[in-house]
Write an enzyme that holds these catalytic residues in place. Sequence first.
Site, PDB file in Angstrom:
ATOM      1  N   SER A   1      -5.138   3.556   3.615  1.00  0.00           N
ATOM      2  CA  SER A   1      -5.104   3.016   2.258  1.00  0.00           C
ATOM      3  C   SER A   1      -5.418   1.519   2.277  1.00  0.00           C
ATOM      4  CB  SER A   1      -3.719   3.265   1.658  1.00  0.00           C
ATOM      5  OG  SER A   1      -3.557   2.532   0.480  1.00  0.00           O
TER       6      SER A   1
ATOM      7  N   LYS B   1       0.807  -1.229   0.000  1.00  0.00           N
ATOM      8  CA  LYS B   1       0.000   0.000   0.000  1.00  0.00           C
ATOM      9  C   LYS B   1       0.840   1.278   0.000  1.00  0.00           C
ATOM     10  CE  LYS B   1      -3.440  -0.501  -0.806  1.00  0.00           C
ATOM     11  NZ  LYS B   1      -3.854  -0.991  -2.145  1.00  0.00           N
TER      12      LYS B   1
ATOM     13  N   LEU C   1      -8.058   4.172  -4.594  1.00  0.00           N
ATOM     14  CA  LEU C   1      -9.440   4.020  -4.105  1.00  0.00           C
ATOM     15  C   LEU C   1      -9.774   5.178  -3.158  1.00  0.00           C
ATOM     16  CD1 LEU C   1      -9.261   0.211  -3.235  1.00  0.00           C
ATOM     17  CD2 LEU C   1     -10.580   1.221  -5.106  1.00  0.00           C
TER      18      LEU C   1
HETATM   19  N1  LIG Z   1       1.284   6.539 -10.294  1.00  0.00           N
HETATM   20  C1  LIG Z   1       0.516   5.910  -9.433  1.00  0.00           C
HETATM   21  N2  LIG Z   1      -0.658   5.409  -9.793  1.00  0.00           N
HETATM   22  C2  LIG Z   1      -1.442   4.771  -8.895  1.00  0.00           C
HETATM   23  N3  LIG Z   1      -1.120   4.575  -7.601  1.00  0.00           N
HETATM   24  C3  LIG Z   1       0.044   5.063  -7.207  1.00  0.00           C
HETATM   25  C4  LIG Z   1       0.904   5.751  -8.086  1.00  0.00           C
HETATM   26  N4  LIG Z   1       1.991   6.102  -7.387  1.00  0.00           N
HETATM   27  C5  LIG Z   1       1.814   5.677  -6.157  1.00  0.00           C
HETATM   28  N5  LIG Z   1       0.631   5.053  -6.020  1.00  0.00           N
HETATM   29  C6  LIG Z   1       0.122   4.540  -4.759  1.00  0.00           C
HETATM   30  O1  LIG Z   1       0.182   3.140  -4.701  1.00  0.00           O
HETATM   31  C7  LIG Z   1      -0.708   2.775  -3.660  1.00  0.00           C
HETATM   32  C8  LIG Z   1      -0.926   1.286  -3.690  1.00  0.00           C
HETATM   33  O2  LIG Z   1       0.252   0.714  -3.200  1.00  0.00           O
HETATM   34  P1  LIG Z   1       0.728  -0.746  -3.577  1.00  0.00           P
HETATM   35  O3  LIG Z   1       0.824  -0.888  -5.034  1.00  0.00           O
HETATM   36  O4  LIG Z   1       1.951  -1.004  -2.788  1.00  0.00           O
HETATM   37  O5  LIG Z   1      -0.488  -1.603  -3.062  1.00  0.00           O
HETATM   38  S1  LIG Z   1      -0.523  -3.188  -2.946  1.00  0.00           S
HETATM   39  O6  LIG Z   1       0.018  -3.533  -1.636  1.00  0.00           O
HETATM   40  O7  LIG Z   1       0.236  -3.769  -4.032  1.00  0.00           O
HETATM   41  O8  LIG Z   1      -1.970  -3.508  -3.017  1.00  0.00           O
HETATM   42  C9  LIG Z   1      -1.930   3.613  -3.930  1.00  0.00           C
HETATM   43  O9  LIG Z   1      -2.616   3.792  -2.724  1.00  0.00           O
HETATM   44  P2  LIG Z   1      -4.161   4.188  -2.725  1.00  0.00           P
HETATM   45  O10 LIG Z   1      -4.202   5.595  -3.228  1.00  0.00           O
HETATM   46  O11 LIG Z   1      -4.603   4.090  -1.311  1.00  0.00           O
HETATM   47  O12 LIG Z   1      -4.856   3.208  -3.617  1.00  0.00           O
HETATM   48  C10 LIG Z   1      -1.333   4.894  -4.484  1.00  0.00           C
HETATM   49  O13 LIG Z   1      -1.316   5.938  -3.555  1.00  0.00           O
END
Ligand SMILES: Nc1ncnc2c1ncn2[C@@H]1O[C@H](COP(=O)(O)OS(=O)(=O)O)[C@@H](OP(=O)(O)O)[C@H]1O
Length: 343
Positions: free
Chosen positions: A194, A102, A306
Amino acid sequence: MPYNSRTTVRVFIVATIIIYIIMLFLNSDGRGIYISQIQKKMQKIKTNIEADQSKPESGNEPPTVGESGGTLEQRNPMASVGGSRGTLKRRLPTAIIIGVGKCGTSALIHMLSMHPQIVEAPGEVEYFSRKLTYFSYGLEWYRKRMPLSYEDQITIEKTPQYFKIPGASNRIFEYNATIHLILIVKDPVERLISRYAHDKNVKNGKIKPFEELVIDSNGAVNIQDHQVMLGIYWRYLKDYLEVFQRDQILVVDGKKLVQNPVPVIEKVEKFLKVNESITTSQFYFNETKGFWCSVTFGCMGANKGLKHEDVRPEVISILRKFYAPHNKEFYKLTGINFKWPEK
Ligand SMILES: Nc1ncnc2c1ncn2[C@@H]1O[C@H](COP(=O)(O)OS(=O)(=O)O)[C@@H](OP(=O)(O)O)[C@H]1O
């Protein structure tokens, strides 16, 4: 129509049909279209059989890189370059994103895969986090989860579970004591919110309210909650620092990756000792999503970004105070002051 003209027309029609049939069966390299399609299908089946043979009998297998999932060029932009680059084959990773879930692990690996010298393993491989299953299947099983790459490319995989599963650090060290590890982090309170959004989405909204999960009946932080405890990063990092040198672990700021990815990616490029090749021109800002997206690969899926819960400021404050001393410990271990809010 005179006899000669009729014959000429017939000959012309027959010749056209013959030419049409020949064209249908031949392509530019002289092989039949159908034959080459059959060959491609056979190759695909062969690759799938090869991958299947390495699969465990049952369980939640991570995706395998076969001939499916896009063209070779899409998965590996340098695939068609060939020549002096050696053989194209599956290589074990020399870099791993170990977590934290996350905090941007998926965005980071996708952005890195835009680099011509880096190829990413699809999904989360979980080799080192599943001791009794995947890990017990051995290195060949692991290798088969890796994408095709050339000698001058680095294979990277990401599995956030590696950060939190006891023993994963030791197993990674035994596998490759000189591996490059990348840890991406966010303010643990933001991470927790998150994660809640993620779980709520996965469980179609059928989940206890956030406050009920993270605050116990005495109004204190619920330390029985696994996700709350995962925010105490230093405890997990300590396991890694018992076996790895500090400079083998690059710690990056997940918030900065969201705000301005290129400087973060540049740090990773330096750490992995690859050319500085990823530039701002490869990104565009998607106003609707509120994220930087790749010009080539687009944005991350709908499960990223999300909607976050509106958490009462009192609850945020309790959580921040709880994490504050742990964050300081983490800053000490990493040598980086992330300046996450303390109240
Ligand atoms: N470019 C871009 N596009 C979309 N999302 C981005 C990006 N950069 C960072 N993030 C952040 O990544 C968060 C999700 O983290 P992870 O990929 O580590 O999540 S997971 O553990 O694999 O489910 C996700 O968290 P949430 O916003 O809570 O969904 C994003 O804040």
